[in-house]
Design a protein around this motif. Structure first.
Motif, PDB file in Angstrom:
ATOM      1  N   UNK A  35     -12.883  32.458 -49.551  1.00  0.00           N
ATOM      2  CA  UNK A  35     -12.921  32.529 -48.088  1.00  0.00           C
ATOM      3  C   UNK A  35     -12.163  33.755 -47.588  1.00  0.00           C
ATOM      4  N   UNK A  36     -11.009  34.021 -48.161  1.00  0.00           N
ATOM      5  CA  UNK A  36     -10.225  35.182 -47.739  1.00  0.00           C
ATOM      6  C   UNK A  36     -10.945  36.486 -48.087  1.00  0.00           C
ATOM      7  N   UNK A  37     -11.661  36.480 -49.224  1.00  0.00           N
ATOM      8  CA  UNK A  37     -12.349  37.693 -49.645  1.00  0.00           C
ATOM      9  C   UNK A  37     -13.639  37.937 -48.866  1.00  0.00           C
ATOM     10  N   UNK A  38     -14.275  36.876 -48.385  1.00  0.00           N
ATOM     11  CA  UNK A  38     -15.554  36.983 -47.669  1.00  0.00           C
ATOM     12  C   UNK A  38     -15.470  36.214 -46.353  1.00  0.00           C
ATOM     13  N   UNK A  39     -14.583  36.606 -45.432  1.00  0.00           N
ATOM     14  CA  UNK A  39     -14.320  35.765 -44.259  1.00  0.00           C
ATOM     15  C   UNK A  39     -15.489  35.661 -43.284  1.00  0.00           C
ATOM     16  N   UNK A  40     -16.164  36.758 -43.006  1.00  0.00           N
ATOM     17  CA  UNK A  40     -17.201  36.733 -41.964  1.00  0.00           C
ATOM     18  C   UNK A  40     -18.368  35.849 -42.382  1.00  0.00           C
ATOM     19  N   UNK A  41     -18.910  36.110 -43.576  1.00  0.00           N
ATOM     20  CA  UNK A  41     -20.055  35.326 -44.037  1.00  0.00           C
ATOM     21  C   UNK A  41     -19.679  33.863 -44.243  1.00  0.00           C
ATOM     22  N   UNK A  42     -18.495  33.616 -44.800  1.00  0.00           N
ATOM     23  CA  UNK A  42     -18.066  32.238 -45.039  1.00  0.00           C
ATOM     24  C   UNK A  42     -17.905  31.466 -43.734  1.00  0.00           C
ATOM     25  N   UNK A  43     -17.298  32.092 -42.740  1.00  0.00           N
ATOM     26  CA  UNK A  43     -17.069  31.406 -41.467  1.00  0.00           C
ATOM     27  C   UNK A  43     -18.367  31.177 -40.704  1.00  0.00           C
ATOM     28  N   UNK A  44     -19.381  31.999 -40.945  1.00  0.00           N
ATOM     29  CA  UNK A  44     -20.689  31.737 -40.344  1.00  0.00           C
ATOM     30  C   UNK A  44     -21.171  30.350 -40.753  1.00  0.00           C
ATOM     31  N   UNK A  45     -21.074  30.050 -42.042  1.00  0.00           N
ATOM     32  CA  UNK A  45     -21.480  28.725 -42.508  1.00  0.00           C
ATOM     33  C   UNK A  45     -20.533  27.654 -41.992  1.00  0.00           C
TER      34      UNK A  45
END
Length: 266
Positions: A41-51
């Motif tokens: 999540x920390x490494x891929x915040x934007x895409x992860x938070x979209x989901x």
């Protein structure tokens, strides 16, 4: 760095895959998966938070239904749990791409289901059948215990909180637990297997059930963590789902990586 499995490109290749070799894990493994999921999540915040926002939208829908027709809440709740693995496919792909050192891009994850669409459709059909049976069973239980007019929402919650209708609660949650365990048993590593190896749906579900029988205590802890984090997300007015559900999704990928032996290099 974890060893990566090959992605067979056609259906014929998928039929030649060996049955997945499963591993035993320690009781502390689920907490490691959560930690690794948080790292993704920390490494891929934007895409992860979209989901994460997609999960929050589902939670808001559940709240709306509960407020206006709480007797259908179990059906919608089950729908949430059934749809969650499919929303999480994008999170699995993000974790896989991070393993490979690729960019954390949202767009490629939106169509990752195309990689093995046929078998994912079979798996979805199985879960849908389970969902429909549980939805019917839920309504039948309500009909048996509430032969007259259903109480209003506050009255129903009062009965639940005061254990006024303990026989209803025992039957309702007992039957619900059976369905929940069934869904969990066939879902532990199913979708990651289908996405990562192009594995067929039946083999993936059998592998999931064998993983559960091989690791009953660790996976019971894992299921408890999933339920606990989901409830925590709901209790935070759904805001917690934005962060907690991506962590669970990424962690599920790491659970798959630890539970299933990688394919030998081809």
């Amino acid at each position: 760095m974890a060893q990566h499995n090959a992605h067979p490109d056609d259906e014929k290749a998928a039929t030649t895959l060996p049955f997945p070799t499963l591993r035993s894990v320690g009781v502390g493994a689920p907490f490691q998966w959560i930690a690794r999921g948080f790292g993704d999540l920390k490494a891929c915040p934007v895409a992860s938070l979209f989901y994460g926002f997609c999960f929050t939208a589902m939670g808001l829908l559940l709240t709306f239904v509960f407020e206006h027709a709480y007797q259908y809440t179990s059906a919608v709740s089950t729908g949430f749990l059934l749809l969650a693995p499919f929303f999480a496919m994008g999170l699995y792909e993000l974790s896989r791409r991070r393993e490979l050192g690729e960019q954390c891009a949202l767009t490629p994850t939106l169509t990752v289901w195309r990689r093995n669409a046929g078998n994912l459709a079979v798996f979805a059909a199985v879960l849908t059948v389970i969902f429909l049976i549980w939805a019917r069973a839920s309504l039948v239980i309500f009909a048996i215990f509430y032969t007259r007019e259903l109480p209003n929402l506050s009255g129903f919650l009062g009965q639940v909180l005061s254990f006024e209708n303990i026989d209803f609660l025992l039957v309702y949650f007992g039957v619900g637990l059976i369905f929940a365990l069934l869904v969990f048993a066939v879902s532990v590593v199913s979708i990651p297997l289908m996405l990562d190896r192009n594995q067929d749906a039946v083999t993936s579900m059998i592998a999931s059930m064998r993983a559960l029988t091989l690791n009953p205590l660790p996976l019971l802890i894992w299921a408890t963590l999933i339920v606990g984090l989901t409830i925590l997300g709901f209790l935070s007015f759904h805001l917690g789902l934005v962060v907690l559900m991506p962590i669970v999704g990424h962690a599920t990928w790491h659970a798959y990586r630890q539970l299933v032996e990688p394919l030998p290099p081809s």
